[in-house]
Design a protein around this motif. Structure first.
Motif, PDB file in Angstrom:
ATOM      1  N   LEU A   9       0.856  -1.185   0.000  1.00  0.00           N
ATOM      2  CA  LEU A   9       0.000   0.000   0.000  1.00  0.00           C
ATOM      3  C   LEU A   9       0.896   1.239   0.000  1.00  0.00           C
ATOM      4  CD1 LEU A   9      -2.961   0.863   0.074  1.00  0.00           C
ATOM      5  CD2 LEU A   9      -2.818   0.974   2.557  1.00  0.00           C
ATOM      6  N   PRO A  10       1.425   1.634  -1.174  1.00  0.00           N
ATOM      7  CA  PRO A  10       2.339   2.789  -1.227  1.00  0.00           C
ATOM      8  C   PRO A  10       1.628   4.086  -0.872  1.00  0.00           C
ATOM      9  CG  PRO A  10       1.730   2.081  -3.434  1.00  0.00           C
ATOM     10  CD  PRO A  10       1.175   1.069  -2.507  1.00  0.00           C
ATOM     11  N   ARG A  11       2.285   4.898  -0.074  1.00  0.00           N
ATOM     12  CA  ARG A  11       1.723   6.201   0.289  1.00  0.00           C
ATOM     13  C   ARG A  11       1.919   7.230  -0.820  1.00  0.00           C
ATOM     14  NH1 ARG A  11       3.627   7.008   6.616  1.00  0.00           N
ATOM     15  NH2 ARG A  11       2.585   5.137   7.447  1.00  0.00           N
ATOM     16  N   VAL A  12       3.065   7.147  -1.531  1.00  0.00           N
ATOM     17  CA  VAL A  12       3.363   8.079  -2.625  1.00  0.00           C
ATOM     18  C   VAL A  12       3.768   7.258  -3.842  1.00  0.00           C
ATOM     19  CG1 VAL A  12       4.782  10.014  -3.385  1.00  0.00           C
ATOM     20  CG2 VAL A  12       4.140   9.833  -0.970  1.00  0.00           C
ATOM     21  N   ILE A  13       3.182   7.588  -5.001  1.00  0.00           N
ATOM     22  CA  ILE A  13       3.511   6.916  -6.263  1.00  0.00           C
ATOM     23  C   ILE A  13       4.033   7.966  -7.245  1.00  0.00           C
ATOM     24  CG2 ILE A  13       2.605   5.620  -8.224  1.00  0.00           C
ATOM     25  CD1 ILE A  13       0.543   4.401  -6.406  1.00  0.00           C
ATOM     26  N   GLY A  14       5.198   7.711  -7.823  1.00  0.00           N
ATOM     27  CA  GLY A  14       5.762   8.585  -8.842  1.00  0.00           C
ATOM     28  C   GLY A  14       5.464   8.024 -10.231  1.00  0.00           C
ATOM     29  N   VAL A  15       5.011   8.875 -11.123  1.00  0.00           N
ATOM     30  CA  VAL A  15       4.658   8.452 -12.483  1.00  0.00           C
ATOM     31  C   VAL A  15       5.522   9.227 -13.468  1.00  0.00           C
ATOM     32  CG1 VAL A  15       2.840   8.237 -14.209  1.00  0.00           C
ATOM     33  CG2 VAL A  15       2.288   7.938 -11.788  1.00  0.00           C
ATOM     34  N   GLU A  39      -7.838   6.403  -8.332  1.00  0.00           N
ATOM     35  CA  GLU A  39      -8.927   7.011  -7.579  1.00  0.00           C
ATOM     36  C   GLU A  39     -10.032   5.993  -7.301  1.00  0.00           C
ATOM     37  OE1 GLU A  39     -10.853   9.996  -5.496  1.00  0.00           O
ATOM     38  OE2 GLU A  39      -8.829   9.987  -6.344  1.00  0.00           O
ATOM     39  N   ASP A  40     -10.310   5.139  -8.268  1.00  0.00           N
ATOM     40  CA  ASP A  40     -11.360   4.136  -8.086  1.00  0.00           C
ATOM     41  C   ASP A  40     -10.951   3.064  -7.074  1.00  0.00           C
ATOM     42  OD1 ASP A  40     -12.971   5.421  -9.850  1.00  0.00           O
ATOM     43  OD2 ASP A  40     -12.501   4.131 -11.568  1.00  0.00           O
ATOM     44  N   ARG A  41      -9.707   2.655  -7.132  1.00  0.00           N
ATOM     45  CA  ARG A  41      -9.277   1.522  -6.285  1.00  0.00           C
ATOM     46  C   ARG A  41      -8.899   1.977  -4.879  1.00  0.00           C
ATOM     47  NH1 ARG A  41      -7.928  -3.293  -8.765  1.00  0.00           N
ATOM     48  NH2 ARG A  41      -6.269  -3.720  -7.246  1.00  0.00           N
ATOM     49  N   CYS A  42      -7.935   2.879  -4.791  1.00  0.00           N
ATOM     50  CA  CYS A  42      -7.462   3.321  -3.461  1.00  0.00           C
ATOM     51  C   CYS A  42      -6.733   4.644  -3.647  1.00  0.00           C
ATOM     52  CB  CYS A  42      -6.537   2.280  -2.838  1.00  0.00           C
ATOM     53  SG  CYS A  42      -6.042   2.648  -1.148  1.00  0.00           S
ATOM     54  N   PRO A  43      -7.369   5.765  -3.412  1.00  0.00           N
ATOM     55  CA  PRO A  43      -6.724   7.072  -3.632  1.00  0.00           C
ATOM     56  C   PRO A  43      -5.423   7.190  -2.852  1.00  0.00           C
ATOM     57  CG  PRO A  43      -9.066   7.345  -3.214  1.00  0.00           C
ATOM     58  CD  PRO A  43      -8.754   5.900  -2.923  1.00  0.00           C
ATOM     59  N   THR A  44      -4.412   7.701  -3.499  1.00  0.00           N
ATOM     60  CA  THR A  44      -3.121   7.906  -2.863  1.00  0.00           C
ATOM     61  C   THR A  44      -2.463   9.133  -3.466  1.00  0.00           C
ATOM     62  OG1 THR A  44      -1.028   6.812  -2.288  1.00  0.00           O
ATOM     63  CG2 THR A  44      -1.871   6.474  -4.503  1.00  0.00           C
ATOM     64  N   HIS A  45      -1.343   9.534  -2.870  1.00  0.00           N
ATOM     65  CA  HIS A  45      -0.647  10.732  -3.345  1.00  0.00           C
ATOM     66  C   HIS A  45       0.180  10.377  -4.579  1.00  0.00           C
ATOM     67  CE1 HIS A  45       1.142  14.627  -3.285  1.00  0.00           C
ATOM     68  NE2 HIS A  45       2.358  14.193  -2.963  1.00  0.00           N
ATOM     69  N   VAL A  46      -0.032  11.075  -5.693  1.00  0.00           N
ATOM     70  CA  VAL A  46       0.644  10.798  -6.957  1.00  0.00           C
ATOM     71  C   VAL A  46       1.467  12.016  -7.370  1.00  0.00           C
ATOM     72  CG1 VAL A  46       0.353  10.215  -9.396  1.00  0.00           C
ATOM     73  CG2 VAL A  46      -1.183   9.224  -7.687  1.00  0.00           C
ATOM     74  N   ILE A  47       2.727  11.764  -7.753  1.00  0.00           N
ATOM     75  CA  ILE A  47       3.619  12.815  -8.260  1.00  0.00           C
ATOM     76  C   ILE A  47       3.949  12.476  -9.709  1.00  0.00           C
ATOM     77  CG2 ILE A  47       5.829  13.984  -7.991  1.00  0.00           C
ATOM     78  CD1 ILE A  47       5.802  13.191  -5.059  1.00  0.00           C
ATOM     79  N   VAL A  48       3.615  13.360 -10.627  1.00  0.00           N
ATOM     80  CA  VAL A  48       3.861  13.141 -12.059  1.00  0.00           C
ATOM     81  C   VAL A  48       5.122  13.905 -12.463  1.00  0.00           C
ATOM     82  CG1 VAL A  48       2.946  13.393 -14.387  1.00  0.00           C
ATOM     83  CG2 VAL A  48       1.396  12.854 -12.487  1.00  0.00           C
TER      84      VAL A  48
END
Length: 470
Positions: free
Chosen positions: A155-161, A178-187
């Motif tokens: 369950l990552p808290r931050v995901i980099g894309v 967003e549908d599965r499990c909202p988390t903090h995303v950095i693009v």
């Protein structure tokens, strides 16, 4: 074919001579090289050459030098720094290419060469051959070993894309997360094809390692396309960045049928960007249901353990004896002891009286008086011995005791000289003295007398053992 010399040209002549009407004067080497250069460039303007790259070398200046060859011939080639930076792929030995450029000469070495302005792989077959060669070379280095693959965080808290900021890819990833499990995303926006794309993708992957907040997971993604469109993700620079990333990484490049070298180096490969988002996080509702089930199971386990413990306690209590029966023997022993206690006391008193009666004749006052007298004699002898050992006793025979002003007895001459001011104690009093070189008299300072507290144990009128006789 050998051509004879003209009749008027002497081959044995020492000096060159110019005859009248001669219209072919000698040319300098530079003039001849320049003429050759102009002739070649005029005859061959823009040419396209197909061949295999050999001896590829990038100079420190940024210019690239190599040779194009086939089965029967070769030609030197050069790509200037500006054109080399715009190549869509990274050339390497063995790649079959089509080079477009201008044929010229290099007078400094008496050779001709082609100055390449554009270079492309010679068809998809050449591209696939280059890809396979690069894959085998990187695999030999161990960059694709399965033992180096890491598990993805649950369950990552931050995901980099790492992807293009525009297009459907980033929208699909964000929507699925967003549908599965909202988390903090950095693009980290990058170009995903074309000039400079590979360098920017590699820079983004390496940059996330020192980014704050640091991602727990990286997704490298782009949509589908031809092998040319996806070529940036086959470049060695990108593959090495993926293989050495300290953060677990999912490759989601292209569609399910597309394969790039990044897929081999990544910790996980996703068939699509949407599938990468599904791999990255669990379904929140399923996670909540699972946690709820665990809570119910924990509660059931606790209740079951309590129920079983109560049953076991009830069974044990049922086997215990009655309280009255349990303590009856102790109560009986107390009653028995209480009955015997008066008799034992009377018996013990009788024995004590008998013992006293047996020793009473020996308890006579005369014996006590004799013991007291002997004790007084011993005490008197000890008293006399103490009087003889009194430190003031020798003063009666003319001796003097020397002390410093603090009352400390001085037994060495060095101590007396160091003290300078001393007191001389005689049998009938004390005199202040000064040790030195004959300086004036030192005023007498009476020593402080310490009074003893409490009642003295000495007989009246008799001085104590350590009292002064002044």
């Amino acid at each position: 074919m050998f051509m004879p010399l003209p009749d008027d040209l002497d081959p044995t002549g020492l000096l060159a001579e110019q005859k009248g009407g001669d219209n072919s004067p000698p040319l300098s080497v530079s003039e001849l090289s320049g003429a050759l250069k102009r002739t070649v460039e005029a005859a061959f303007g823009l040419v396209r050459v197909r061949g295999e790259i050999s001896g590829w070398k990038r100079h420190a200046s940024g210019h690239c030098y190599f040779t194009l060859k086939d089965e029967a011939a070769c030609i030197d080639s050069v790509i200037w720094k500006g054109q080399a930076a715009g190549l869509a792929f990274r050339p390497e030995d063995g790649a079959e290419v089509i080079a477009t450029g201008k044929l010229t000469t290099y007078p400094g070495r008496s050779k001709y060469q082609i100055v390449v302005s554009r270079m492309e792989l010679a068809g998809e077959g050449a591209l696939m051959a280059l890809l396979d060669k690069r894959r085998r070379a990187l695999a030999a280095e161990g960059l694709f070993d399965e033992s180096k693959k890491r598990k993805l965080p649950y369950l990552p808290r931050v995901i980099g894309v790492v992807t293009s900021p525009t297009g459907a890819v980033i929208r699909d990833i964000l929507h699925r997360l967003e549908d599965r499990c909202p988390t903090h995303v950095i693009v980290w926006p990058v170009p995903v094809q074309g000039e400079g794309a590979a360098a920017k993708v590699a820079q983004a992957i390496r940059g996330f390692a020192s980014f704050e907040p640091r991602p727990d997971l990286i997704i490298v993604a782009r949509g589908g396309g031809s092998i040319e469109d996806l070529w940036a993700f086959n470049e060695e620079e990108v593959v090495r960045a993926v293989a050495t990333s300290p953060i677990p990484l999912i490759s989601a490049v292209g569609h399910e049928t597309d394969t790039t070298l990044v897929d081999f180096a990544a910790d996980r490969r996703a068939p699509t960007p949407t599938a990468a988002a599904e791999m990255a996080v669990p379904v929140r509702s399923e996670l909540a249901a699972w946690l709820s089930e665990l809570g119910h199971r924990q509660s059931a386990c606790a209740t079951r353990n309590t129920s079983r413990a109560a049953e076991r306690l009830e069974q044990i209590v049922g086997r215990w004896p009655e309280a009255a029966n349990l303590f009856a023997p102790f109560a009986q022993r107390v009653d028995d002891a209480s009955d015997r206690l008066p008799r034992a006391l009377l018996q013990r008193t009788a024995h004590a009286r008998a013992d006293l009666a047996a020793v009473a004749p020996r308890l006579q006052s005369r014996l006590l008086a004799e013991r007291v007298a002997r004790g007084q004699e011993k005490l008197a002898a000890l008293w006399r011995l103490a009087e003889l050992a009194h430190p003031e006793r020798p003063l009666q025979r003319g001796f003097v005791r020397v002390t410093d002003r603090a009352g400390k007895t001085l037994v060495h001459a060095a101590d007396a000289r160091a003290a300078v001011a001393v007191d001389l104690h005689f049998a009938d009093g004390r005199v202040a003295a000064h040790i030195g070189d004959g300086a004036g008299p030192v005023p007498f300072r009476p020593a402080r007398r310490v009074e003893r507290k409490g009642t003295s144990s000495y007989p009246p009128g008799q001085p104590g053992l350590f009292d002064s006789e002044e």
